[in-house]
Design an enzyme around this catalytic site. Structure first.
Site, PDB file in Angstrom:
ATOM      1  N   LYS A  38       0.845  -1.207   0.000  1.00  0.00           N
ATOM      2  CA  LYS A  38       0.000   0.000   0.000  1.00  0.00           C
ATOM      3  C   LYS A  38       0.877   1.253   0.000  1.00  0.00           C
ATOM      4  O   LYS A  38       2.089   1.156   0.213  1.00  0.00           O
ATOM      5  CB  LYS A  38      -0.941  -0.032   1.202  1.00  0.00           C
ATOM      6  CG  LYS A  38      -0.256   0.037   2.544  1.00  0.00           C
ATOM      7  CD  LYS A  38      -1.235  -0.299   3.663  1.00  0.00           C
ATOM      8  CE  LYS A  38      -0.554  -0.178   5.004  1.00  0.00           C
ATOM      9  NZ  LYS A  38      -1.363  -0.735   6.100  1.00  0.00           N
ATOM     10  N   TYR A 276      13.070  31.781   2.330  1.00  0.00           N
ATOM     11  CA  TYR A 276      11.795  32.409   2.713  1.00  0.00           C
ATOM     12  C   TYR A 276      11.719  32.671   4.212  1.00  0.00           C
ATOM     13  O   TYR A 276      12.133  31.830   5.011  1.00  0.00           O
ATOM     14  CB  TYR A 276      10.630  31.487   2.358  1.00  0.00           C
ATOM     15  CG  TYR A 276      10.363  31.334   0.890  1.00  0.00           C
ATOM     16  CD1 TYR A 276      10.169  32.432   0.054  1.00  0.00           C
ATOM     17  CD2 TYR A 276      10.265  30.051   0.333  1.00  0.00           C
ATOM     18  CE1 TYR A 276       9.900  32.261  -1.295  1.00  0.00           C
ATOM     19  CE2 TYR A 276       9.992  29.869  -1.013  1.00  0.00           C
ATOM     20  CZ  TYR A 276       9.811  30.983  -1.818  1.00  0.00           C
ATOM     21  OH  TYR A 276       9.541  30.805  -3.144  1.00  0.00           O
TER      22      TYR A 276
HETATM   23  C1  LIG Z   1      -0.568  -1.469   6.906  1.00  0.00           C
HETATM   24  C2  LIG Z   1      -1.109  -2.702   7.464  1.00  0.00           C
HETATM   25  C3  LIG Z   1      -0.253  -3.739   7.831  1.00  0.00           C
HETATM   26  C4  LIG Z   1       1.255  -3.611   7.808  1.00  0.00           C
HETATM   27  O1  LIG Z   1       1.676  -2.800   8.895  1.00  0.00           O
HETATM   28  P1  LIG Z   1       3.220  -2.579   9.222  1.00  0.00           P
HETATM   29  O2  LIG Z   1       3.210  -1.965  10.577  1.00  0.00           O
HETATM   30  O3  LIG Z   1       3.747  -1.646   8.179  1.00  0.00           O
HETATM   31  O4  LIG Z   1       3.874  -3.889   9.180  1.00  0.00           O
HETATM   32  C5  LIG Z   1      -0.844  -4.924   8.251  1.00  0.00           C
HETATM   33  N1  LIG Z   1      -2.189  -5.065   8.318  1.00  0.00           N
HETATM   34  C6  LIG Z   1      -3.030  -4.056   8.001  1.00  0.00           C
HETATM   35  C7  LIG Z   1      -4.501  -4.267   8.110  1.00  0.00           C
HETATM   36  C8  LIG Z   1      -2.527  -2.841   7.574  1.00  0.00           C
HETATM   37  O5  LIG Z   1      -3.373  -1.857   7.282  1.00  0.00           O
END
Ligand SMILES: *Cc1c(COP(=O)(O)O)cnc(C)c1O
Length: 384
Positions: A38, A276
């Protein structure tokens, strides 16, 4: 020296990615490791990570948040399983079937619509029932499960839930894991409930990176690590908890290095303002380097006057505000600096390094956000 074409780019190490996945496989002992891709693969670049995972081989599953990400993964050549953790937009249910996706289910409408469509087309759909155990984000409570069970029974294409999952609320942020234990108890109770309702899942999964690293009993049949896949510890607390178990600390190696080049060098007199808002003023004559990176690229404005970059293995402090597309650093005391020299924004250079964790501390956030905000427009290169 030939003028370099790339002024701002990300390098990705396939050997680091392989090492991290191997470490997670060892931790998960023969269970399926489902890397999370993701947020553009945690800012690393989804197509590049798919390519690398295909080279490395052995991953049956990935997880993504959105339908768009799932489709992008298919278009990048991912042919194994894809779990979609986020919502499916109404009207896009056919995409689940067309792209052979496995959605997490946390509402009745999605389940019903998928069931109707699957029945109509005569195509079975693998779903992962998300259970509410204490995060209060997504998930079915015990009260809502009978209605879900009815839908599973009514729609042939749904069969039984393939997976039953949950997500921990408080595993990274603490060294005291009572809340995780509480959630696990709730999860077990809900699994019993599913069985009684006649919809036991084929597989169970709960573990993000921190849970995979720390707790054997969260690993069940499949683990869903994200940040650790990319070579980062979920938090200092996770690192500490793991080290307190007396374990080896060399599990993970960062996959990503972010680089740019000096595009301008200039001398400024004492008492000159930089950037800035006139937030920085020189106390002595200084040599500044202008870098073609700004907050548009994901180098947070909150790093103004706080961070440093590495040039020729030496630290060059950020001077003045980070602009939209540019930033200035002080190279007065770095010998031999030249136009077009490479600059490391995140990563190792000679014997020093800047980590996503350090940048997160300076910017008042966490490594996850630093990585996830790296602009998708920056070119990515696989280097080994
Ligand atoms: C993002 C996510 C993970 C992975 O989490 P990490 O802390 O990056 O390992 C696992 N399960 C769900 C449902 C998530 O949304």
């Amino acid at each position: 020296m030939a003028t370099p074409k790339l002024l701002n780019w990300i390098e990705l190490s396939q050997s680091a990615l392989k090492r991290n996945i191997d470490s997670l496989r060892k931790l998960a002992r023969a269970r399926t490791v489902a890397p999370s891709l993701k947020a553009n693969a945690y800012g690393h670049g989804l197509p590049e990570i798919v390519t690398m995972l295909n080279h490395i081989g052995g991953c049956d599953y990935i997880t993504v948040h959105s339908l768009e990400e799932a489709i992008a993964a298919r278009e990048s050549g991912w042919q194994n399983r894809i779990m979609v953790l986020g919502p499916i937009p109404p009207g896009c249910y056919h995409d689940v079937i067309d792209h052979d996706l496995e959605p997490a289910i946390f509402d009745l409408t999605t389940l019903r619509e998928l069931g109707k469509l699957g029945d109509r087309k005569g195509i079975p759909i693998r779903t992962h029932l998300k259970l509410e155990t204490g995060t209060n984000r997504q998930g079915f409570t015990a009260e809502e499960l009978p209605a879900a069970a009815d839908l599973y029974k009514r729609h042939r294409s749904l069969g039984k839930p393939y997976g039953a999952s949950m997500h921990f609320a408080n595993i990274e942020d603490t060294t005291v894991h009572e809340y995780a234990e509480f959630q696990l108890r709730n999860y077990r109770a809900l699994l019993v409930h599913l069985k009684k309702l006649g919809i036991p899942p084929r597989i169970r999964h709960t573990a993000s990176s921190a849970a995979t690293i720390l707790f054997e009993k969260t690993r069940y049949d499949l683990v869903r690590p994200g940040i650790a896949v990319y070579g980062h510890w979920p938090s200092k607390e996770t690192y500490l908890s793991y080290r307190l178990q007396g374990e080896d600390n060399r599990l993970f190696e960062p996959v990503l290095t972010w680089k740019t080049r000096i595009t301008q060098l200039k001398k400024v007199p004492a008492d000159s303002f930089v950037g800035y808002g006139c937030t920085y003023r020189t106390t002595a004559p200084a040599r500044l380097a202008v870098l073609p990176v700004g907050y548009y690229d994901g180098y947070a404005r909150s790093l103004s006057n706080r961070a440093y970059v590495l040039i020729r293995g030496r630290r060059a402090p950020v001077r003045g505000r980070i602009c939209m597309n540019l930033m200035m650093v002080d190279v007065t005391d770095i010998k031999g600096v030249r136009l077009h020299d490479e600059v490391t924004l995140i990563g190792n250079d000679h014997h020093d390094r800047v980590t996503a964790e350090q940048i997160g501390d300076w910017a008042g956030t966490i490594n996850y956000e630093v990585l996830a905000r790296l602009s998708p427009t920056i070119p990515r290169r696989i280097i080994d």
